[in-house]
Design a protein around this motif. Structure first.
Motif, PDB file in Angstrom:
ATOM      1  N   GLY A  50       2.625  16.167 -12.525  1.00 23.70           N
ATOM      2  CA  GLY A  50       1.357  16.845 -12.282  1.00 23.70           C
ATOM      3  C   GLY A  50       0.164  15.908 -12.330  1.00 23.70           C
ATOM      4  O   GLY A  50      -0.962  16.330 -12.099  1.00 23.70           O
ATOM      5  N   ALA A  51       0.387  14.637 -12.642  1.00 21.93           N
ATOM      6  CA  ALA A  51      -0.682  13.640 -12.732  1.00 21.93           C
ATOM      7  C   ALA A  51      -0.052  12.260 -12.621  1.00 21.93           C
ATOM      8  O   ALA A  51       1.162  12.101 -12.789  1.00 21.93           O
ATOM      9  N   VAL A  52      -0.882  11.265 -12.347  1.00 23.50           N
ATOM     10  CA  VAL A  52      -0.412   9.890 -12.253  1.00 23.50           C
ATOM     11  C   VAL A  52      -0.310   9.300 -13.658  1.00 23.50           C
ATOM     12  O   VAL A  52      -1.203   9.488 -14.489  1.00 23.50           O
ATOM     13  N   VAL A  53       0.777   8.592 -13.919  1.00 24.90           N
ATOM     14  CA  VAL A  53       1.003   7.929 -15.199  1.00 24.90           C
ATOM     15  C   VAL A  53       0.257   6.596 -15.190  1.00 24.90           C
ATOM     16  O   VAL A  53       0.633   5.678 -14.466  1.00 24.90           O
ATOM     17  N   ASP A  54      -0.801   6.497 -15.966  1.00 29.45           N
ATOM     18  CA  ASP A  54      -1.550   5.255 -16.116  1.00 29.45           C
ATOM     19  C   ASP A  54      -1.359   4.734 -17.527  1.00 29.45           C
ATOM     20  O   ASP A  54      -1.306   5.514 -18.485  1.00 29.45           O
TER      21      ASP A  54
ATOM     22  N   LEU B  71       0.834  -1.214   0.000  1.00 27.46           N
ATOM     23  CA  LEU B  71       0.000   0.000   0.000  1.00 27.46           C
ATOM     24  C   LEU B  71       0.865   1.259   0.000  1.00 27.46           C
ATOM     25  O   LEU B  71       0.633   2.189  -0.779  1.00 27.46           O
ATOM     26  N   ILE B  72       1.861   1.268   0.873  1.00 31.33           N
ATOM     27  CA  ILE B  72       2.743   2.440   0.987  1.00 31.33           C
ATOM     28  C   ILE B  72       3.523   2.652  -0.305  1.00 31.33           C
ATOM     29  O   ILE B  72       3.592   3.770  -0.829  1.00 31.33           O
ATOM     30  N   GLY B  73       4.125   1.592  -0.841  1.00 32.03           N
ATOM     31  CA  GLY B  73       4.894   1.718  -2.076  1.00 32.03           C
ATOM     32  C   GLY B  73       4.050   2.219  -3.238  1.00 32.03           C
ATOM     33  O   GLY B  73       4.485   3.080  -4.015  1.00 32.03           O
ATOM     34  N   GLY B  74       2.836   1.709  -3.360  1.00 29.47           N
ATOM     35  CA  GLY B  74       1.940   2.169  -4.422  1.00 29.47           C
ATOM     36  C   GLY B  74       1.540   3.625  -4.245  1.00 29.47           C
ATOM     37  O   GLY B  74       1.554   4.411  -5.192  1.00 29.47           O
ATOM     38  N   ALA B  75       1.199   3.995  -3.013  1.00 34.44           N
ATOM     39  CA  ALA B  75       0.803   5.377  -2.749  1.00 34.44           C
ATOM     40  C   ALA B  75       1.946   6.347  -3.030  1.00 34.44           C
ATOM     41  O   ALA B  75       1.744   7.405  -3.639  1.00 34.44           O
ATOM     42  N   LEU B  76       3.153   5.978  -2.612  1.00 39.99           N
ATOM     43  CA  LEU B  76       4.302   6.863  -2.849  1.00 39.99           C
ATOM     44  C   LEU B  76       4.683   6.914  -4.326  1.00 39.99           C
ATOM     45  O   LEU B  76       5.127   7.957  -4.822  1.00 39.99           O
ATOM     46  N   GLY B  77       4.498   5.803  -5.060  1.00 39.23           N
ATOM     47  CA  GLY B  77       4.758   5.807  -6.497  1.00 39.23           C
ATOM     48  C   GLY B  77       3.841   6.779  -7.224  1.00 39.23           C
ATOM     49  O   GLY B  77       4.285   7.556  -8.079  1.00 39.23           O
ATOM     50  N   ASN B  78       2.559   6.744  -6.882  1.00 41.16           N
ATOM     51  CA  ASN B  78       1.619   7.672  -7.520  1.00 41.16           C
ATOM     52  C   ASN B  78       1.852   9.104  -7.054  1.00 41.16           C
ATOM     53  O   ASN B  78       1.690  10.048  -7.837  1.00 41.16           O
ATOM     54  N   ALA B  79       2.272   9.288  -5.794  1.00 42.56           N
ATOM     55  CA  ALA B  79       2.574  10.635  -5.304  1.00 42.56           C
ATOM     56  C   ALA B  79       3.771  11.226  -6.054  1.00 42.56           C
ATOM     57  O   ALA B  79       3.764  12.413  -6.414  1.00 42.56           O
TER      58      ALA B  79
END
Length: 162
Positions: free
Chosen positions: A118-122, A103-111
């Motif tokens: 300026g946005a999350v890369v999807d 959870l932490i790794g994913g949240a920090l990756g998107n942050a």
């Protein structure tokens, strides 16, 4: 009174977080760099099930909360990650600590995406059986989902009293 975080158990959480973060960022580097999906736009990998589709998400899932602003999302990710880290120190189960780390790794990756772009890369888009999914996601989202599912599915009776 502020207490220091107990070091015991942080290793599993930190390792899972670091691995999730690194895998997420490596794939995004590849998508934006060598693959240059920004220019390609859409790339069929395993039709019709998997395609790479360049998308920029300024909100949460399905673009919800896009008007909240980049800094609010970054602040939320950091605050939630810190709270999860503190919570993980009370867990006895290494599996639950690993779930929290994902959870932490994913949240920090998107942050980090929000801070850099300026946005999350999807870019991952999956469809099946005649259903076309219009949304894209990334590995950070996979890790967030897997971590949350792990916390739900794994026995929660391992929390120590404070």
């Amino acid at each position: 009174m502020i207490r220091a975080l107990p070091a015991a158990g942080l290793g599993v959480t930190a390792l899972a977080a670091a691995l999730a973060f690194a895998l997420d960022q490596i794939t995004k580097w590849w998508i934006l760099g060598p693959l240059d999906l920004r220019a390609v736009g859409i790339l069929d990998i395993w039709p019709p099930f998997l395609r790479f589709t360049m998308a920029w998400n300024t909100g949460a899932n399905f673009g919800l909360g896009a008007d909240m602003g980049r800094d609010v999302w970054i602040g939320l990710a950091l605050a939630i990650s810190l709270a999860l880290l503190v919570w993980s120190t009370r867990m006895r189960s290494s599996w639950r600590r690993a779930a929290v780390g994902m959870l932490i790794g994913g949240a920090l990756g998107n942050a980090l995406d929000r801070a850099l772009h300026g946005a999350v890369v999807d870019f991952l888009n999956m469809s099946c059986c005649g259903f076309h999914n219009p949304y894209a996601f990334n590995l950070a989202d996979v890790f967030i989902f897997a971590g949350a599912a792990g916390l739900i599915l794994l026995d929660g009776s391992d929390n120590q009293s404070v």
